[in-house]
Design a protein around this motif. Structure first.
Motif, PDB file in Angstrom:
ATOM      1  N   LYS A 453       0.714  -1.313   0.030  1.00 34.09           N
ATOM      2  CA  LYS A 453       0.117  -0.024  -0.080  1.00 34.09           C
ATOM      3  C   LYS A 453       0.895   1.148   0.094  1.00 34.09           C
ATOM      4  CE  LYS A 453      -3.759  -1.887   2.825  1.00 34.09           C
ATOM      5  NZ  LYS A 453      -4.765  -1.560   4.111  1.00 34.09           N
ATOM      6  N   LEU A 454       0.486   2.111  -0.655  1.00 30.39           N
ATOM      7  CA  LEU A 454       1.122   3.376  -0.546  1.00 30.39           C
ATOM      8  C   LEU A 454       0.946   4.283   0.797  1.00 30.39           C
ATOM      9  CD1 LEU A 454      -0.023   5.155  -4.202  1.00 30.39           C
ATOM     10  CD2 LEU A 454       2.128   4.410  -3.533  1.00 30.39           C
ATOM     11  N   VAL A 455       2.030   4.503   1.444  1.00 27.42           N
ATOM     12  CA  VAL A 455       2.068   5.087   2.731  1.00 27.42           C
ATOM     13  C   VAL A 455       1.400   6.535   2.638  1.00 27.42           C
ATOM     14  CG1 VAL A 455       3.448   5.991   4.619  1.00 27.42           C
ATOM     15  CG2 VAL A 455       3.982   3.906   3.467  1.00 27.42           C
ATOM     16  N   ARG A 456       0.317   6.851   3.794  1.00 24.56           N
ATOM     17  CA  ARG A 456      -0.238   7.988   3.818  1.00 24.56           C
ATOM     18  C   ARG A 456      -0.105   8.677   4.855  1.00 24.56           C
ATOM     19  NH1 ARG A 456      -3.467   8.170  -0.497  1.00 24.56           N
ATOM     20  NH2 ARG A 456      -3.720   6.294  -1.687  1.00 24.56           N
ATOM     21  N   ASP A 457       0.982   8.146   5.601  1.00 30.83           N
ATOM     22  CA  ASP A 457       1.325   9.154   6.736  1.00 30.83           C
ATOM     23  C   ASP A 457       2.365  10.305   6.416  1.00 30.83           C
ATOM     24  OD1 ASP A 457       2.830   9.984   9.220  1.00 30.83           O
ATOM     25  OD2 ASP A 457       2.429   8.030  10.142  1.00 30.83           O
ATOM     26  N   GLY A 458       1.666  11.562   7.014  1.00 30.07           N
ATOM     27  CA  GLY A 458       2.323  12.705   6.319  1.00 30.07           C
ATOM     28  C   GLY A 458       4.002  12.768   6.979  1.00 30.07           C
ATOM     29  N   SER A 459       4.213  12.262   8.086  1.00 31.57           N
ATOM     30  CA  SER A 459       5.357  12.467   8.536  1.00 31.57           C
ATOM     31  C   SER A 459       6.435  11.481   7.681  1.00 31.57           C
ATOM     32  CB  SER A 459       5.807  11.952  10.104  1.00 31.57           C
ATOM     33  OG  SER A 459       5.263  10.772  10.215  1.00 31.57           O
TER      34      SER A 459
END
Length: 471
Positions: A453-459
């Motif tokens: 999955k593409l990471v969607r955590d902004g940090s």
């Protein structure tokens, strides 16, 4: 599908008979797994029994805890089933986690026995490894909950959650699969690309396949040509099971051979852009099935024929409702271990944190993206899922993640020779001004979770962008 689920010890993991009755039964000579060599049920039962003896010798007992850190392999399959056969709680750790992440998980979950890969043969792209495992007693504790399996969420939007599922939960999900129109049937094959540490590969492939008599095959290499070779290896009908990342691998094959065995590809994990789905169907002339699920529940809704895209039909036996724009799943007990968060589960309802809607006439469910994708810009509502879909649909963009980070921000991987400026120019004709990304980071590769999955955590995305600037 009724089985004896009485606990091995009061309040602990279910009786192990379900493994033999539901997963391992069948003729000795029936081939159930294929990688380099076919494995029949008689051989699988012997391998499980040997691992069972080894785990017992290491101190594992009914009601105990076992952690597996193994790549997809016979070692993984045999140790998993052996642990359940003992009556233990099995903790699944992705083999791609770093040592730091594994140590943190072991300290957090405290298993009594750890099985890890001591030596792995084959290249990095190998789908089903040849593994020599080590079995190590660990200073942990017995199971404190009745869950047969403990999994960590994928962590695509933040820290992983600890999720437990009982043997009854797993059996109920297997039963749901048997009642979904379009799933592979006995005598057919599943080409397994999805990780067996996570729910799609674990239940949708391994457990359902063993129960239903569907032969499981792993490609020699996780690459476009390797996947097609696995489909062509036998004449029986085949379904490819993976995540959207794997669609890209298959569509990257410019001139695929005729594959009359290929019946469909089914994906889960994240929304598939319409352009991606169209490219796959145009290339292979078979349905691209869609599946929505969660680690907490397993499969929730499907459209295996691609006839309702982007809508899906709830899986038999599950209740899906929309409340204030969020999709909720009926579940009598919380799936979370060591967590009592009413924003995640309360009063018999699991909060998916997915935005969506249900059609009162057809019962179909449409997932619109993460609930936190709904933002307000200057008093105007913006759906970041719509913005991301528009960016991803551009021929100049290979993949993208759009977040709100003080402003609408796009993280993109571009198709050369495109630049951020050219993409912004094209977007200006396709999105209203208040929807346009104000900041665009161009990356060589977008971070992905271990499940693809593409990471969607902004940090995480900000760190990736900062690294590329400094390099």
């Amino acid at each position: 599908m009724t089985q004896n689920l009485s606990a091995s010890e009061p309040g602990l993991v279910a009786s192990p008979e379900w493994v033999d009755e539901l997963l391992l039964s069948g003729p000795d000579n029936e081939v159930c797994l294929c990688s380099d060599e076919p494995v029949d049920r008689g051989t699988l039962r012997r391998l499980v029994s040997r691992r069972q003896s080894t785990l017992v010798a290491a101190g594992l007992r009914a009601g105990g805890t076992l952690a597996l850190r193994l790549p997809p392999s016979m070692a993984y399959v045999a140790n998993l089933l052996a642990g359940w056969r003992i009556g233990a709680q099995v903790i699944l750790l992705d083999h791609r986690l770093t040592s730091f992440e594994v140590d943190a998980a072991l300290n957090r979950l405290a298993p009594q026995v750890v099985v890890a890969a001591e030596r792995t043969r084959g290249g990095a792209l190998r789908a089903f490894a040849d593994v020599d495992e080590s079995v190590t007693p660990w200073p942990g504790r017995p199971a404190t909950t009745p869950h047969a399996v403990i999994q960590l969420s994928s962590g695509s939007t933040g820290p992983s959650k600890v999720i437990g599922r009982t043997a009854g939960d797993l059996m109920a999900e297997i039963d749901r699969y048997t009642r979904i129109d379009g799933v592979p049937l006995r005598g057919e094959r599943i080409i397994v690309l999805a990780s067996m540490v996570h729910v799609l590969g674990l239940v949708g492939a391994l457990l359902y396949g063993l129960h239903a008599g569907v032969r499981l095959r792993w490609p020699e290499r996780v690459a476009g040509g390797g996947i097609l070779d696995a489909v062509a290896a036998e004449t029986t009908p085949a379904t490819v099971l993976g995540v959207p990342f794997h669609i890209g691998l298959m569509t990257s094959v410019t001139d695929p051979p005729a594959l009359p065995q290929l019946r469909r590809m089914t994906t889960g994990g994240e929304l598939v852009p319409a352009t991606t789905a169209e490219a796959f169907v145009d290339r292979y002339r078979v349905p691209l099935g869609n599946m929505w699920g969660m680690t907490e529940v397993g499969v929730i809704a499907t459209d295996l024929f691609g006839s309702h895209r982007p809508a899906l039909r709830p899986a038999p036996g599950l209740e899906v409702v929309e409340h204030d724009g969020e999709l909720l799943i009926g579940r009598p007990e919380s799936p979370y271990v060591g967590l009592s968060d009413p924003t995640r589960w309360a009063d018999g309802w699991l909060h998916t944190r997915d935005a969506g809607r249900t059609d009162p006439d057809t019962g179909l469910v449409t997932v619109l993206g993460r609930l936190d994708s709904q933002i307000s810009v200057g008093g105007l509502k913006v759906d970041l899922t719509e913005v991301e879909a528009t960016v991803t649909a551009l021929p100049e963009v290979a993949e993208a993640v759009v977040l709100y980070d003080d402003m609408i921000t796009a993280y993109v991987r571009l198709v050369p020779p495109a630049t951020a400026a050219t993409v912004q120019s094209v977007l200006a004709d396709r999105l209203a001004g208040y929807k346009l990304p104000r900041r665009m980071h161009v990356l060589d590769a977008l971070p992905r979770t271990t499940t693809g999955k593409l990471v969607r955590d902004g940090s995480v995305l900000r760190r990736a962008a900062a690294r590329e600037v400094t390099e």
